[in-house]
Design an enzyme around this catalytic site. Structure first.
Site, mmCIF file in Angstrom:
data_model
loop_
_atom_site.group_PDB
_atom_site.id
_atom_site.type_symbol
_atom_site.label_atom_id
_atom_site.label_comp_id
_atom_site.label_asym_id
_atom_site.label_seq_id
_atom_site.Cartn_x
_atom_site.Cartn_y
_atom_site.Cartn_z
ATOM 1 N N ASN A 170 0.867 -1.178 0.000
ATOM 2 C CA ASN A 170 0.000 0.000 0.000
ATOM 3 C C ASN A 170 0.903 1.226 0.000
ATOM 4 O O ASN A 170 2.140 1.108 0.053
ATOM 5 C CB ASN A 170 -0.990 -0.013 1.174
ATOM 6 C CG ASN A 170 -0.305 -0.019 2.536
ATOM 7 O OD1 ASN A 170 0.755 0.589 2.723
ATOM 8 N ND2 ASN A 170 -0.884 -0.711 3.499
ATOM 9 N N GLU A 197 3.351 1.522 2.949
ATOM 10 C CA GLU A 197 4.433 0.539 2.887
ATOM 11 C C GLU A 197 5.454 0.908 1.817
ATOM 12 O O GLU A 197 6.662 0.724 2.005
ATOM 13 C CB GLU A 197 3.848 -0.845 2.617
ATOM 14 C CG GLU A 197 3.061 -1.400 3.788
ATOM 15 C CD GLU A 197 2.054 -2.470 3.389
ATOM 16 O OE1 GLU A 197 1.446 -3.062 4.300
ATOM 17 O OE2 GLU A 197 1.860 -2.702 2.174
ATOM 18 N N ASP A 207 -5.777 -7.904 2.191
ATOM 19 C CA ASP A 207 -5.803 -9.365 2.133
ATOM 20 C C ASP A 207 -6.719 -9.834 1.011
ATOM 21 O O ASP A 207 -6.408 -10.786 0.290
ATOM 22 C CB ASP A 207 -6.319 -9.943 3.460
ATOM 23 C CG ASP A 207 -5.468 -9.548 4.659
ATOM 24 O OD1 ASP A 207 -4.303 -9.176 4.455
ATOM 25 O OD2 ASP A 207 -5.974 -9.632 5.790
#
Length: 327
Positions: free
Chosen positions: A202, A205, A273
């Site tokens: 993302n 990150e 996820d």
């Protein structure tokens, strides 16, 4: 390939998930008064729920979408670990690839929720690297399950199961077998996933992993940093999740952004996820990148409407896709 054919192909796939398993605990209640001991609300708990978290939520997404998940991980030899294993077994997920380590504690994230709002999260975890003997067992487990997998997902939460050496060894094994490797990275091991098929950070990150600032509004900026990341780590593709700004995808042939669908967002936890689960299934089933990203984007939007990390519902996703096609 039609969407119905694509969804039917999911049922033939085995997806190997490797990484950090957790137990997500939710305490649901009401707030009706403030504590006399401190200026904090008192939550009167009326319900408790345990769910598989971390890599466990990816497993649940894969099951919900009709495919078969395989899991290689290390958890604690404790009550929380037993509870996690029991939940996975109830959902018909084989747990033979999970190693119980008496020197670790199972990661637990406990969330306290009142009036549909998360008020507090309490984490209990170890994040040290695996002991040498456990790491050998872990790699042996991965080697055994790789032969059955159509795709591999690294689900890395910086909890110590994954490290530079075992990441490199697993990617090498997967590439030898021509199995696509998808990665959901965190800060500690960000640069260790060289040679992966797809890296899905993302924006936070990406900034932490590459120590850069990026304008998420600019496709040019996103294309530039994605290309830099692809070249630096010898990747086949990069997928940047941008929360309400959608998803940006780049590979050696194309790049594009898919805008997020406007929804009533209740909770963004677990959306990443869902994205990587859908991408793995689409890649295993032979979908084009554009179709895969569009499907992953829709799936992420659906799970954001629910509280907590929950898997996407296959029928609901199919209905949403078909509804979008008719518009």
């Amino acid at each position: 390939m039609s969407i119905n054919v694509l969804f039917s192909r999911f049922e033939d796939l085995n997806i190997l998930v490797i990484g950090d398993l957790m137990l997500d605990t939710y305490l649901w209640g009401k707030v009706e008064r403030v504590s006399p001991e401190a200026p904090i609300p008192i939550v009167n708990v009326n319900r408790k729920e345990n769910r598989p978290g971390g890599a466990g939520n990816v497993l649940m997404n894969i099951v919900s979408l009709g495919a078969k998940p395989l899991i290689c991980s290390v958890i604690g030899s404790d009550i929380e670990g037993e509870e996690l294993l029991e939940i996975l077994k109830k959902n018909k997920i084989h747990t033979e690839g999970i190693i119980c380590d008496k020197y670790r504690k199972t990661t637990v994230k406990q969330r306290i929720i009142a009036s549909h709002q998360q008020m507090l999260r309490i984490d209990s975890e170890d994040d040290h690297e695996l002991e040498k003997e456990i790491n050998v067992q872990f790699l042996a487990s991965v080697r055994r399950y790789l032969s059955k997998a159509h795709a591999v997902i690294f689900q890395d939460y910086d909890k110590g199961v994954l490290n530079k050496k075992n990441i490199s060894a697993i990617i090498k094994m997967a590439k030898q077998k021509k199995i696509p490797v998808l990665v959901d990275p965190k800060k500690r091991n960000f640069s260790h996933y060289k040679g992966a098929t797809l890296l899905k950070p993302n924006l936070k990150e990406l900034k932490e992993g590459m120590k850069v600032e990026v304008d998420s509004e600019s496709d040019t900026a996103l294309r530039k940093i994605s290309q830099r990341l692809l070249n630096l780590m010898s990747l086949d593709s990069v997928l940047l999740t941008l929360a309400e700004k959608g998803i940006f995808y780049l590979d050696k042939n194309e790049s594009f952004r898919i805008s997020a669908k406007v929804r009533s967002v209740s909770d963004v936890s677990g959306a990443g996820d869902t994205v990587i689960s859908v991408m793995a299934l689409c890649m295993g089933a032979g979908a084009t990148p554009k179709v895969a990203v569009e499907l992953a984007n829709l799936a992420a939007g659906l799970v954001c409407e629910k509280i907590g990390a929950v898997p996407v519902n296959k029928e609901e996703l199919l209905k949403t896709v078909m509804g979008n096609k008719e518009q």
